[in-house]
Scaffold this active site. Structure first.
Site, short mmCIF file in Angstrom:
data_model
loop_
_atom_site.label_atom_id
_atom_site.label_comp_id
_atom_site.label_asym_id
_atom_site.label_seq_id
_atom_site.Cartn_x
_atom_site.Cartn_y
_atom_site.Cartn_z
N ARG A 295 29.58 46.63 42.08
CA ARG A 295 30.02 46.35 40.40
C ARG A 295 29.60 47.25 38.88
O ARG A 295 29.48 47.90 38.41
CB ARG A 295 30.67 45.44 40.14
CG ARG A 295 32.26 44.57 41.19
CD ARG A 295 32.39 43.12 40.31
NE ARG A 295 32.47 42.77 38.82
CZ ARG A 295 33.20 42.57 38.54
NH1 ARG A 295 34.54 43.01 39.24
NH2 ARG A 295 33.64 42.97 37.23
N TYR B 58 33.31 46.40 53.23
CA TYR B 58 33.32 47.87 52.98
C TYR B 58 32.18 48.91 52.74
O TYR B 58 31.87 47.88 52.22
CB TYR B 58 35.34 48.86 52.25
CG TYR B 58 34.57 48.14 51.03
CD1 TYR B 58 33.59 47.94 50.29
CD2 TYR B 58 35.85 47.14 50.40
CE1 TYR B 58 33.67 47.20 48.93
CE2 TYR B 58 35.81 46.24 49.68
CZ TYR B 58 35.14 46.60 48.86
OH TYR B 58 34.59 45.69 46.83
N ASP C 30 42.38 41.89 32.21
CA ASP C 30 42.06 40.72 32.97
C ASP C 30 42.57 39.61 31.74
O ASP C 30 43.41 38.47 32.09
CB ASP C 30 41.23 40.29 33.56
CG ASP C 30 41.23 40.22 34.95
OD1 ASP C 30 41.53 41.29 35.57
OD2 ASP C 30 39.66 39.46 35.86
C1 LIG Z 1 37.50 37.91 45.15
C2 LIG Z 1 37.73 39.45 44.10
C3 LIG Z 1 37.48 40.73 44.44
C4 LIG Z 1 38.40 41.87 43.93
N1 LIG Z 1 38.26 42.95 43.90
C5 LIG Z 1 38.74 43.98 43.65
C6 LIG Z 1 38.82 45.37 44.01
O1 LIG Z 1 38.47 45.78 44.87
N2 LIG Z 1 39.14 46.96 42.98
C7 LIG Z 1 39.82 46.12 41.84
O2 LIG Z 1 40.32 46.80 41.13
N3 LIG Z 1 39.23 44.63 40.99
C8 LIG Z 1 39.08 43.61 42.47
N4 LIG Z 1 38.64 42.69 40.99
C9 LIG Z 1 39.21 42.49 40.13
C10 LIG Z 1 37.88 42.74 39.43
O3 LIG Z 1 37.11 42.25 39.35
C11 LIG Z 1 38.80 42.51 37.46
O4 LIG Z 1 40.14 42.69 37.48
C12 LIG Z 1 38.25 43.12 36.25
O5 LIG Z 1 36.83 43.33 36.58
C13 LIG Z 1 38.49 42.91 35.56
O6 LIG Z 1 37.86 43.94 34.34
P1 LIG Z 1 37.80 43.33 32.53
O7 LIG Z 1 37.28 44.16 31.82
O8 LIG Z 1 38.63 42.63 31.68
O9 LIG Z 1 36.87 41.76 33.11
P2 LIG Z 1 35.72 40.90 32.94
O10 LIG Z 1 35.00 42.00 34.40
O11 LIG Z 1 36.14 39.81 33.08
O12 LIG Z 1 35.37 41.38 31.88
C14 LIG Z 1 34.90 39.99 30.66
C15 LIG Z 1 33.57 40.30 29.47
O13 LIG Z 1 33.73 40.18 28.44
C16 LIG Z 1 32.89 38.95 27.97
N5 LIG Z 1 34.13 37.70 27.43
C17 LIG Z 1 34.54 36.56 27.47
N6 LIG Z 1 34.32 36.27 26.28
C18 LIG Z 1 34.11 36.60 25.58
C19 LIG Z 1 33.54 36.72 23.74
N7 LIG Z 1 34.53 35.76 23.17
N8 LIG Z 1 33.10 37.75 23.42
C20 LIG Z 1 32.62 38.15 24.06
N9 LIG Z 1 32.38 38.96 24.97
C21 LIG Z 1 32.95 38.34 26.19
C22 LIG Z 1 32.58 38.13 29.26
O14 LIG Z 1 31.23 37.91 29.12
C23 LIG Z 1 32.73 39.72 30.48
O15 LIG Z 1 30.91 40.71 29.99
C24 LIG Z 1 38.53 41.40 42.09
C25 LIG Z 1 37.79 40.62 41.58
C26 LIG Z 1 37.93 39.32 42.76
C27 LIG Z 1 37.48 37.76 42.23
#
Ligand SMILES: Cc1cc2nc3c(=O)[nH]c(=O)nc-3n(C[C@H](O)[C@H](O)[C@H](O)COP(=O)(O)OP(=O)(O)OC[C@H]3O[C@@H](n4cnc5c(N)ncnc54)[C@H](O)[C@@H]3O)c2cc1C
Length: 399
Positions: free
Chosen positions: A108, A217, A306
């Site tokens: 990641r 993996y 997410d």
């Molecule tokens: C065990 C596990 C395995 C996974 N394996 C895979 C995989 O193989 N392939 C895949 O595609 N996905 C996988 N995922 C899913 C993937 O990790 C997430 O879907 C992805 O990281 C979502 O990204 P995002 O940017 O939407 O959210 P996040 O990564 O949660 O980023 C959100 C960001 O917002 C910030 N934030 C939160 N609130 C605030 C606020 N109020 N103000 C400012 N900043 C804020 C946080 O600090 C964070 O940096 C997996 C998840 C898990 C739990």
């Protein structure tokens, strides 16, 4: 020359960074606000299907991806208790041949860095760490973001990419917290050179057991291995900040009697004193599949990743969907002929059905992966019979 329109992004995870890059490439200015003062590296990998690597290539990131990712030659599914081989899906050259893009596995942190570097190379991108987004106000003419420190920043559109516990989502939809699923995910990474040869791997292996599964993996060009084990267990009260060091003994207890090769792998994970990526533990949370475009965008505010469609990780597509969202958002925001709310609505209309389908499929995979008793026998038999036909998700990878 006219001033570019400005997108404000709350959240700097994979989704927020992908959006910053894609939208800046479409000619918008971007100001991203991330609450964390600095990026911290946790030992966790992600799988990226051809639907995702195709987008990274379109953004000019193919060489960077090749420098840091691994490209497993196959996915093998095994019974976690007996060790029996249940089915195989050829990846490697076969994925490229079938889908025009590779199946990659990546740390990641490497993906995060790659997107961050690429975003910063774009004109008009400002990444602001240590900015906690507290509120937003859409007055129809513009949208204003407020930080916890009291700063107010005005933009033409606001994107909530602030993860599963999204604050922006609550302000926009007010639909309550996500559902805690009762799953615990243990994650670690280990150096392949530190393992006996029999435990090293160049493929994705999914071990399916009753109420558990484990996936391993290669990452970092194959020099490291990612391992994630998902079990059922008691979920702690302090969920949102919950990322704990996991104890190997607890994991071994939760897994119960597993076959010798899987046991050996779990046993081989070095402890925290010698491994910077020793077991970490997360509680999983998700939501029911998206029900319509109105859940992804309203007025000048949209959701992505997410924040928009949290899903359980049984299809390995959460980050992938966030990257697909970013590509679609950039396409929609580039539509100069219509106003900004209409562009965001186009984004939502283009995305909601696909992400809902992926969310639903991920939930269903969870039931199949963790099945017990008769259902488990049926699962193993159909996997043996249908193998590749069950494991290949054409509508998903074909994009
Ligand atoms: C065990 C596990 C395995 C996974 N394996 C895979 C995989 O193989 N392939 C895949 O595609 N996905 C996988 N995922 C899913 C993937 O990790 C997430 O879907 C992805 O990281 C979502 O990204 P995002 O940017 O939407 O959210 P996040 O990564 O949660 O980023 C959100 C960001 O917002 C910030 N934030 C939160 N609130 C605030 C606020 N109020 N103000 C400012 N900043 C804020 C946080 O600090 C964070 O940096 C997996 C998840 C898990 C739990």
């Amino acid at each position: 020359m006219s001033t570019p329109l400005q997108l404000l992004i709350a959240g700097g995870g994979i989704g927020g960074l992908a959006a910053a890059l894609a939208v800046a490439r479409a000619g918008w200015g971007v100001r991203r606000f991330e609450r964390a003062p600095e990026f911290t590296e946790v030992g966790a990998g992600v799988q990226l299907g051809p639907n995702v690597t195709r987008i990274l290539r379109a953004w000019g990131l193919e060489d960077e991806l090749h420098a840091v990712a691994a490209f497993p030659d196959r996915l093998q599914v095994r019974n976690a208790t007996s060790g029996a081989d249940l089915g195989t899906l050829a990846l490697g050259a076969r994925a490229v041949e079938r889908y025009g893009a590779p199946y990659a596995t990546i740390h990641r942190a490497d993906l995060h860095r790659l997107l961050c570097r690429a975003a910063l190379q774009q004109h008009g991108v400002h990444l602001n760490p240590d900015h906690w987004v507290a509120g937003l106000h859409d007055d129809g003419r513009a949208v204003t973001l407020t930080t916890v420190a009291g700063q107010q920043i005005e933009g033409d559109a606001l994107l909530g990419a602030d993860g599963v516990w999204s604050h922006v989502r609550q302000q926009l939809l007010n639909d309550g917290p996500p559902r805690v699923t009762g799953h615990l995910a243990y994650r670690t990474m280990l150096r392949q050179s530190a393992l006996p040869a029999a435990l090293r791997t160049a493929q994705v292996t999914a071990w399916l057991g009753p109420r558990l599964h484990v996936v391993q993996y290669p990452v970092r060009g194959g020099t490291w291995m990612n391992v994630v084990a998902i079990v059922h267990g008691a979920v702690p009260p302090d969920l949102q900040s919950w990322d704990h060091s996991g104890h190997a003994d607890d994991l071994a207890r939760a897994l119960g009697p597993v076959c010798r090769p899987l046991h050996a792998l779990i046993d081989a994970v070095p402890g925290a004193s010698v491994n910077p990526y020793a077991w970490r533990l997360w509680a999983l949370a998700g939501r029911a599949p998206v029900q319509g475009a109105h859940q992804l965008a309203r007025g000048r505010v949209a959701l992505l990743g997410d924040a928009a469609h949290p899903m359980v990780p049984f299809l390995a597509q959460g980050a992938g969907m966030a990257i697909e969202d970013a590509a679609e958002l950039a396409r929609a925001l580039a539509m100069d002929a219509v106003d900004v709310p209409t562009r965001l609505r186009r984004y939502a209309l283009a995305r909601w059905q696909r992400v809902a389908r992926v969310q639903a499929r991920a939930w269903r995979n969870g039931q199949i992966f963790h099945s017990t008793c008769l259902m488990r026998v049926g699962r193993d038999a159909s996997m043996r019979l249908l193998g590749e036909r069950l494991l290949d998700v054409r509508w998903l990878y074909g994009g």
